[in-house]
Design an enzyme around this catalytic site. Sequence first.
Site, PDB file in Angstrom:
ATOM      1  N   LYS A  89      91.700  70.548  74.363  1.00 23.29           N
ATOM      2  CA  LYS A  89      92.765  69.582  74.055  1.00 23.29           C
ATOM      3  C   LYS A  89      93.087  69.626  72.564  1.00 23.29           C
ATOM      4  O   LYS A  89      92.174  69.725  71.742  1.00 23.29           O
ATOM      5  CB  LYS A  89      92.300  68.173  74.433  1.00 23.29           C
ATOM      6  CG  LYS A  89      93.296  67.088  74.060  1.00 23.29           C
ATOM      7  CD  LYS A  89      92.695  65.693  74.175  1.00 23.29           C
ATOM      8  CE  LYS A  89      92.491  65.082  72.807  1.00 23.29           C
ATOM      9  NZ  LYS A  89      92.104  63.651  72.849  1.00 23.29           N
ATOM     10  N   ARG A 114      75.763  57.526  70.039  1.00 23.95           N
ATOM     11  CA  ARG A 114      76.886  58.229  70.676  1.00 23.95           C
ATOM     12  C   ARG A 114      76.371  59.029  71.875  1.00 23.95           C
ATOM     13  O   ARG A 114      77.016  59.096  72.922  1.00 23.95           O
ATOM     14  CB  ARG A 114      77.595  59.155  69.666  1.00 23.95           C
ATOM     15  CG  ARG A 114      78.349  58.373  68.586  1.00 23.95           C
ATOM     16  CD  ARG A 114      79.241  59.272  67.746  1.00 23.95           C
ATOM     17  NE  ARG A 114      78.536  60.242  66.941  1.00 23.95           N
ATOM     18  CZ  ARG A 114      78.009  60.013  65.733  1.00 23.95           C
ATOM     19  NH1 ARG A 114      78.149  58.818  65.184  1.00 23.95           N
ATOM     20  NH2 ARG A 114      77.372  60.964  65.066  1.00 23.95           N
ATOM     21  N   GLU A 173      98.783  67.783  73.746  1.00 26.16           N
ATOM     22  CA  GLU A 173      98.933  66.320  73.656  1.00 26.16           C
ATOM     23  C   GLU A 173      99.800  65.883  72.467  1.00 26.16           C
ATOM     24  O   GLU A 173      99.301  65.735  71.352  1.00 26.16           O
ATOM     25  CB  GLU A 173      97.551  65.655  73.530  1.00 26.16           C
ATOM     26  CG  GLU A 173      97.655  64.130  73.434  1.00 26.16           C
ATOM     27  CD  GLU A 173      96.297  63.432  73.326  1.00 26.16           C
ATOM     28  OE1 GLU A 173      95.273  64.116  73.154  1.00 26.16           O
ATOM     29  OE2 GLU A 173      96.277  62.200  73.383  1.00 26.16           O
ATOM     30  N   LYS A 211      99.753  66.393  78.107  1.00 28.54           N
ATOM     31  CA  LYS A 211      99.140  65.057  78.052  1.00 28.54           C
ATOM     32  C   LYS A 211     100.054  64.157  77.226  1.00 28.54           C
ATOM     33  O   LYS A 211      99.907  64.043  76.007  1.00 28.54           O
ATOM     34  CB  LYS A 211      97.750  65.162  77.418  1.00 28.54           C
ATOM     35  CG  LYS A 211      97.079  63.815  77.220  1.00 28.54           C
ATOM     36  CD  LYS A 211      95.591  63.949  76.990  1.00 28.54           C
ATOM     37  CE  LYS A 211      94.970  62.609  76.646  1.00 28.54           C
ATOM     38  NZ  LYS A 211      93.517  62.600  76.695  1.00 28.54           N
TER      39      LYS A 211
END
Length: 329
Positions: free
Chosen positions: A134, A45, A175, A217
């Site tokens: 977020k 990752r 979002e 978003k």
Amino acid sequence: MDINQIEIVHRLTESSRGILAADESVSTCEKRFSPFGIENTEENRRAYRDGLFGANISKYLSGIILHEETLNQENLAGRKFSEELGGKNVLVGIKVDQGLENMNGSQLEQYSLGMETLKLRLEDYKSKGATFTKWRTVYRISDSTPSSELLSVNSNTLAEYAREVLSAGMVPIVEPEVLMDGDHGIKKDREVTYLVLKSLFQKLSEFGIDFSKIILKPNMVAPGSGSTEKVSAIEIADNTLAVLQEVLPDNLGGVAFLSGGIDPDLAIESLRQINLRKTSHLRMTFSFARALQASFLNTWRGSADNLEKARSDFEIQLGKASLAATIYT
Ligand code: 13P
């Protein structure tokens, strides 16, 4: 250098640049890596994010949303990722929700976790260089969902989250994602997206959230992934704008779309059409994950030998998204 919330919003939504959502959880990385046989380890990752962030991104990206793991990691050259991004004039964001939990025992409806520890975590993230955050909530379309209970729970969560982040001096990206799962048509997606956003903005307003300091978003309005309905970028743009122009407050900081599993080039072209056709002054840009990263991953496949070509494919995709987010005045 300290930068205030309005400046952060303006930078994140400026013409020609957008946001990369590189904040996939460990389990989402598994989904992205497994088709290419890439083992889902912390090192892989890290190499994946090193590959993406090491490309020529400054011209195209105003911000990158990181997963907590990445915020604490160094790139392969031994420099904190957050410092690398700062040096490239890219703002550091952080995903702060902590996954999903089934509501009323059904996977059809899920609420997001992480509110209890949010305040403490925000201090930590901010001290490590994050300026924006977020939080994602999800809505599945079926005959019986999303329920009004889910709309209410998720709107409340997003409003509470926005309040916490603003009081920590950071910028919240809010979002609410209407998922593409299902065989519904574009009309149904438009109806549900409208209800979700209406409920959200009512709640944000009740909480007294300063709209100018937040970024929405949303999903673009499109048919479900199992639908046989074929739509053009112009239809996606028109349906999306019809909803947004009805629901969004004039003083909203900006809009940064997710791509949601729409074909990458269709998502980018839809954003271009949105910007060509919109009549409001609201800034609309991208906050894509798959639509930007799919080509990189497909070329890279976990091998350093493919890195240079993968980065150049990524830059091509970024260039297209940047043009789609360019405002000609
Ligand atoms: P996609 O663009 O792949 O939908 O991802 C955006 C995102 O951040 C989802 O939470």
